[in-house]
Design a protein around this motif. Structure first.
Motif, PDB file in Angstrom:
ATOM      1  N   ASN A 177       0.816  -1.208   0.000  1.00  0.00           N
ATOM      2  CA  ASN A 177       0.000   0.000   0.000  1.00  0.00           C
ATOM      3  C   ASN A 177       0.852   1.261   0.000  1.00  0.00           C
ATOM      4  OD1 ASN A 177      -0.018   0.958   3.152  1.00  0.00           O
ATOM      5  ND2 ASN A 177      -1.417   2.187   1.940  1.00  0.00           N
ATOM      6  N   GLY A 178       2.112   1.135   0.237  1.00  0.00           N
ATOM      7  CA  GLY A 178       2.993   2.288   0.291  1.00  0.00           C
ATOM      8  C   GLY A 178       4.357   1.860   0.775  1.00  0.00           C
ATOM      9  N   ASP A 228      -7.913  -3.551  15.067  1.00  0.00           N
ATOM     10  CA  ASP A 228      -8.253  -4.965  14.941  1.00  0.00           C
ATOM     11  C   ASP A 228      -8.831  -5.327  13.574  1.00  0.00           C
ATOM     12  OD1 ASP A 228     -10.634  -3.644  15.107  1.00  0.00           O
ATOM     13  OD2 ASP A 228     -11.522  -4.947  16.644  1.00  0.00           O
ATOM     14  N   ARG A 229      -8.714  -4.441  12.607  1.00  0.00           N
ATOM     15  CA  ARG A 229      -9.233  -4.714  11.270  1.00  0.00           C
ATOM     16  C   ARG A 229      -8.374  -3.982  10.249  1.00  0.00           C
ATOM     17  NH1 ARG A 229     -12.101  -1.020  13.951  1.00  0.00           N
ATOM     18  NH2 ARG A 229     -12.755   0.924  12.931  1.00  0.00           N
ATOM     19  N   GLY A 230      -8.444  -4.453   9.022  1.00  0.00           N
ATOM     20  CA  GLY A 230      -7.636  -3.866   7.981  1.00  0.00           C
ATOM     21  C   GLY A 230      -8.347  -2.727   7.270  1.00  0.00           C
ATOM     22  N   CYS A 231      -7.565  -1.834   6.717  1.00  0.00           N
ATOM     23  CA  CYS A 231      -8.116  -0.717   5.956  1.00  0.00           C
ATOM     24  C   CYS A 231      -8.815  -1.210   4.696  1.00  0.00           C
ATOM     25  CB  CYS A 231      -6.992   0.245   5.595  1.00  0.00           C
ATOM     26  SG  CYS A 231      -7.391   1.485   4.361  1.00  0.00           S
ATOM     27  N   CYS A 232      -8.295  -2.267   4.121  1.00  0.00           N
ATOM     28  CA  CYS A 232      -8.805  -2.729   2.837  1.00  0.00           C
ATOM     29  C   CYS A 232      -9.893  -3.784   3.013  1.00  0.00           C
ATOM     30  CB  CYS A 232      -7.672  -3.263   1.983  1.00  0.00           C
ATOM     31  SG  CYS A 232      -8.075  -3.344   0.229  1.00  0.00           S
ATOM     32  N   GLY A 233     -11.002  -3.407   3.633  1.00  0.00           N
ATOM     33  CA  GLY A 233     -12.175  -4.273   3.693  1.00  0.00           C
ATOM     34  C   GLY A 233     -12.093  -5.449   4.622  1.00  0.00           C
ATOM     35  N   ILE A 234     -11.106  -5.458   5.518  1.00  0.00           N
ATOM     36  CA  ILE A 234     -10.949  -6.603   6.413  1.00  0.00           C
ATOM     37  C   ILE A 234     -11.570  -6.283   7.761  1.00  0.00           C
ATOM     38  CG2 ILE A 234      -9.319  -8.207   7.446  1.00  0.00           C
ATOM     39  CD1 ILE A 234      -9.312  -8.257   4.446  1.00  0.00           C
ATOM     40  N   GLY A 235     -12.487  -7.097   8.199  1.00  0.00           N
ATOM     41  CA  GLY A 235     -13.083  -6.942   9.517  1.00  0.00           C
ATOM     42  C   GLY A 235     -13.139  -8.279  10.214  1.00  0.00           C
ATOM     43  N   ARG A 236     -13.411  -8.266  11.480  1.00  0.00           N
ATOM     44  CA  ARG A 236     -13.533  -9.517  12.222  1.00  0.00           C
ATOM     45  C   ARG A 236     -14.620 -10.381  11.588  1.00  0.00           C
ATOM     46  NH1 ARG A 236     -12.196 -11.003  17.544  1.00  0.00           N
ATOM     47  NH2 ARG A 236     -11.455  -8.913  17.974  1.00  0.00           N
ATOM     48  N   ASN A 237     -14.315 -11.670  11.438  1.00  0.00           N
ATOM     49  CA  ASN A 237     -15.228 -12.680  10.893  1.00  0.00           C
ATOM     50  C   ASN A 237     -15.505 -12.521   9.400  1.00  0.00           C
ATOM     51  OD1 ASN A 237     -15.562 -13.786  13.479  1.00  0.00           O
ATOM     52  ND2 ASN A 237     -17.173 -12.295  13.950  1.00  0.00           N
ATOM     53  N   LYS A 238     -14.744 -11.691   8.687  1.00  0.00           N
ATOM     54  CA  LYS A 238     -14.887 -11.616   7.244  1.00  0.00           C
ATOM     55  C   LYS A 238     -13.899 -12.573   6.590  1.00  0.00           C
ATOM     56  CE  LYS A 238     -16.857  -7.011   6.699  1.00  0.00           C
ATOM     57  NZ  LYS A 238     -16.791  -5.736   5.953  1.00  0.00           N
ATOM     58  N   GLU A 280      -5.044   6.076   9.787  1.00  0.00           N
ATOM     59  CA  GLU A 280      -5.609   5.809  11.112  1.00  0.00           C
ATOM     60  C   GLU A 280      -5.693   4.310  11.400  1.00  0.00           C
ATOM     61  OE1 GLU A 280      -9.287   7.837  11.692  1.00  0.00           O
ATOM     62  OE2 GLU A 280      -8.531   9.745  10.914  1.00  0.00           O
ATOM     63  N   TYR A 281      -5.242   3.491  10.459  1.00  0.00           N
ATOM     64  CA  TYR A 281      -5.298   2.035  10.600  1.00  0.00           C
ATOM     65  C   TYR A 281      -3.904   1.474  10.831  1.00  0.00           C
ATOM     66  CZ  TYR A 281     -10.173   1.567   9.072  1.00  0.00           C
ATOM     67  OH  TYR A 281     -11.533   1.619   8.988  1.00  0.00           O
ATOM     68  N   ILE A 282      -3.800   0.535  11.769  1.00  0.00           N
ATOM     69  CA  ILE A 282      -2.536  -0.170  11.970  1.00  0.00           C
ATOM     70  C   ILE A 282      -2.334  -1.202  10.867  1.00  0.00           C
ATOM     71  CG2 ILE A 282      -1.371  -1.845  13.456  1.00  0.00           C
ATOM     72  CD1 ILE A 282      -2.346  -0.315  15.857  1.00  0.00           C
ATOM     73  N   PHE A 283      -3.418  -1.876  10.477  1.00  0.00           N
ATOM     74  CA  PHE A 283      -3.312  -2.943   9.490  1.00  0.00           C
ATOM     75  C   PHE A 283      -3.876  -2.504   8.140  1.00  0.00           C
ATOM     76  CE2 PHE A 283      -3.332  -5.214  13.548  1.00  0.00           C
ATOM     77  CZ  PHE A 283      -2.227  -6.039  13.382  1.00  0.00           C
ATOM     78  N   TRP A 284      -3.151  -2.862   7.083  1.00  0.00           N
ATOM     79  CA  TRP A 284      -3.612  -2.593   5.719  1.00  0.00           C
ATOM     80  C   TRP A 284      -4.627  -3.654   5.284  1.00  0.00           C
ATOM     81  CZ3 TRP A 284      -4.567   0.584   2.104  1.00  0.00           C
ATOM     82  CH2 TRP A 284      -4.655   0.196   0.769  1.00  0.00           C
ATOM     83  N   ALA A 312      -5.491  -8.257   6.218  1.00  0.00           N
ATOM     84  CA  ALA A 312      -5.540  -9.230   7.313  1.00  0.00           C
ATOM     85  C   ALA A 312      -4.175  -9.563   7.890  1.00  0.00           C
ATOM     86  CB  ALA A 312      -6.215 -10.514   6.829  1.00  0.00           C
ATOM     87  N   TYR A 313      -3.108  -9.249   7.167  1.00  0.00           N
ATOM     88  CA  TYR A 313      -1.771  -9.631   7.598  1.00  0.00           C
ATOM     89  C   TYR A 313      -0.797  -8.460   7.714  1.00  0.00           C
ATOM     90  CZ  TYR A 313      -3.328 -14.298   6.115  1.00  0.00           C
ATOM     91  OH  TYR A 313      -4.021 -15.464   5.954  1.00  0.00           O
ATOM     92  N   HIS A 314      -0.909  -7.498   6.813  1.00  0.00           N
ATOM     93  CA  HIS A 314       0.142  -6.507   6.643  1.00  0.00           C
ATOM     94  C   HIS A 314      -0.174  -5.178   7.330  1.00  0.00           C
ATOM     95  CE1 HIS A 314       0.372  -9.325   3.241  1.00  0.00           C
ATOM     96  NE2 HIS A 314       1.682  -9.148   3.336  1.00  0.00           N
ATOM     97  N   PRO A 315       0.841  -4.529   7.899  1.00  0.00           N
ATOM     98  CA  PRO A 315       0.637  -3.196   8.478  1.00  0.00           C
ATOM     99  C   PRO A 315       0.587  -2.131   7.390  1.00  0.00           C
ATOM    100  CG  PRO A 315       2.908  -3.875   8.771  1.00  0.00           C
ATOM    101  CD  PRO A 315       2.188  -5.048   8.177  1.00  0.00           C
ATOM    102  N   THR A 316       0.116  -0.957   7.757  1.00  0.00           N
ATOM    103  CA  THR A 316       0.011   0.160   6.819  1.00  0.00           C
ATOM    104  C   THR A 316       1.332   0.923   6.741  1.00  0.00           C
ATOM    105  OG1 THR A 316      -0.757   1.623   8.580  1.00  0.00           O
ATOM    106  CG2 THR A 316      -2.450   0.487   7.266  1.00  0.00           C
ATOM    107  N   GLN A 317       1.396   1.804   5.771  1.00  0.00           N
ATOM    108  CA  GLN A 317       2.562   2.670   5.632  1.00  0.00           C
ATOM    109  C   GLN A 317       2.749   3.528   6.879  1.00  0.00           C
ATOM    110  OE1 GLN A 317       3.707   4.901   1.943  1.00  0.00           O
ATOM    111  NE2 GLN A 317       2.914   6.663   3.071  1.00  0.00           N
ATOM    112  N   ALA A 318       1.649   4.033   7.441  1.00  0.00           N
ATOM    113  CA  ALA A 318       1.749   4.885   8.634  1.00  0.00           C
ATOM    114  C   ALA A 318       2.402   4.120   9.784  1.00  0.00           C
ATOM    115  CB  ALA A 318       0.360   5.377   9.039  1.00  0.00           C
ATOM    116  N   PHE A 319       2.033   2.866   9.953  1.00  0.00           N
ATOM    117  CA  PHE A 319       2.623   2.027  10.993  1.00  0.00           C
ATOM    118  C   PHE A 319       4.094   1.764  10.692  1.00  0.00           C
ATOM    119  CE2 PHE A 319       3.972  -2.119  12.473  1.00  0.00           C
ATOM    120  CZ  PHE A 319       3.582  -2.127  13.801  1.00  0.00           C
TER     121      PHE A 319
END
Length: 321
Positions: A58-59, A254-264, A281-285, A287-294
């Motif tokens: 993502n960056g 606890d969820r990803g920026c790219c459409g990832i939420g719990r139980n999805k 504002e998201y730690i995760f990009w 289900a697995y990867h962190p964002t550029q900000a993190f």
């Protein structure tokens, strides 16, 4: 909030940087970009730089930010250096999605470069630099966490020594982050709401403890050789951010920026996925990867952090040794 990184150095502290590992923490996928991503520059791909880079991210990653701090350009992925026409004098990124210390790690995800293959690829790069510069599968279920950590460390140390024999002298050995806190693990339902999957994190801590011990051993064994081995406490830095997200400017942990939420069921940011608008504002990009900000925060901690985060010295100090 994350602090603004210092301006690029006029002269790089390192003449070159060579990156090996898994793209969960290192540079993006080494398998190249799909024609769709190349044509549309989708957000899940290379929206921070035009043209094929051999990465799906993502960056900028942690490694990218460390390269910026060290005054180095963006490193090319190994897979696009085959022709020998790309300038690799500043380094190469060999990291491959799903790669692991063991050859069989990540095989369920398809093609990837294992750590052993990445070491071999470094040998290929050495030949290119000269021109440019005038078994049976292992059943993991037979091991308890301590034994499996022993196996990983033994194999890891062997590959590190292979790199040492090829001439590398400064090593950053990054610990594994709290994998039990990834959205992918939270979606399993194996932890109470608001908690991470404890048994997964317990296994990670065992590995990290042994990795730090390995760093002590290597520094003792290679004293006087001009070598330095540094352990980066990714787990500790990651946990601090998860425990104090607002301090770092994050609202979603606890969820990803790219459409990832719990139980999805979605596990990664696929083509045509719509990422969030406030990705910083998201730690995760996903289900697995962190964002550029993190990644930027982790890079700054590793670059100039205290001994508790980067042991026995930080990256800036290592660059000056």
């Amino acid at each position: 909030m994350a602090s603004v990184p210092p301006p690029p150095l006029r002269q790089p502290l390192f003449p070159a940087m060579f990156v090996l590992g898994d793209s969960l923490v290192d540079n993006g996928n080494n398998n190249g970009l799909s024609s769709l991503a190349k044509a549309n520059f989708l957000p899940y791909g290379i929206d921070f730089q035009r043209g094929p880079t051999g990465r799906f991210c993502n960056g900028k990653t942690i490694i990218d930010f460390l390269g910026d701090l060290l005054g180095l350009p963006l490193l090319p992925a190994f897979t696009i250096t085959f022709t020998g026409q790309i300038d690799i004098r500043s380094g190469v990124n060999y990291a491959s999605a799903a790669a692991g210390i063991l050859d069989e790690s990540g095989q369920n995800f398809g093609d990837r470069f294992s750590f052993r293959q990445q070491v071999q690829n470094f040998g290929v790069t050495l030949n290119q630099l000269k021109n440019q510069m005038n078994e049976e599968e292992l059943d993991h279920s037979t091991f308890n966490p301590e034994e499996f950590a022993d196996l990983l460390i033994t194999n890891y140390a062997r590959q590190i020594m292979a790199l040492y024999r090829l001439g590398l002298r400064k090593f950053l050995l990054a610990g594994v982050g709290p994998l039990g806190c990834m959205p992918n693990q939270l979606a399993t339902g194996h932890a109470p709401p608001g908690k991470c999957v404890a048994n997964v994190n317990d296994m990670v801590r065992i590995f990290n403890k042994q990795l730090k011990s390995l760093v002590d051993q290597l520094n003792a064994d290679y004293t006087g050789t001009g070598s330095i081995f540094v352990f980066a406490d990714t787990y500790g830095a990651f946990t601090d951010i998860l425990s104090n997200p607002a301090t770092y400017g994050f609202s979603a942990t606890d969820r990803g920026c790219c459409g990832i939420g719990r139980n999805k069921g979605q596990i990664t940011c696929l083509p045509f996925s719509i990422p969030c608008l406030n990705r910083d504002e998201y730690i995760f990009w996903d289900a697995y990867h962190p964002t550029q900000a993190f990644n930027e925060i982790i890079a700054l901690k590793a670059y100039s952090g205290s001994q508790s985060l980067c042991y026995p010295i930080n990256i800036k100090q290592m660059a000056q040794v």
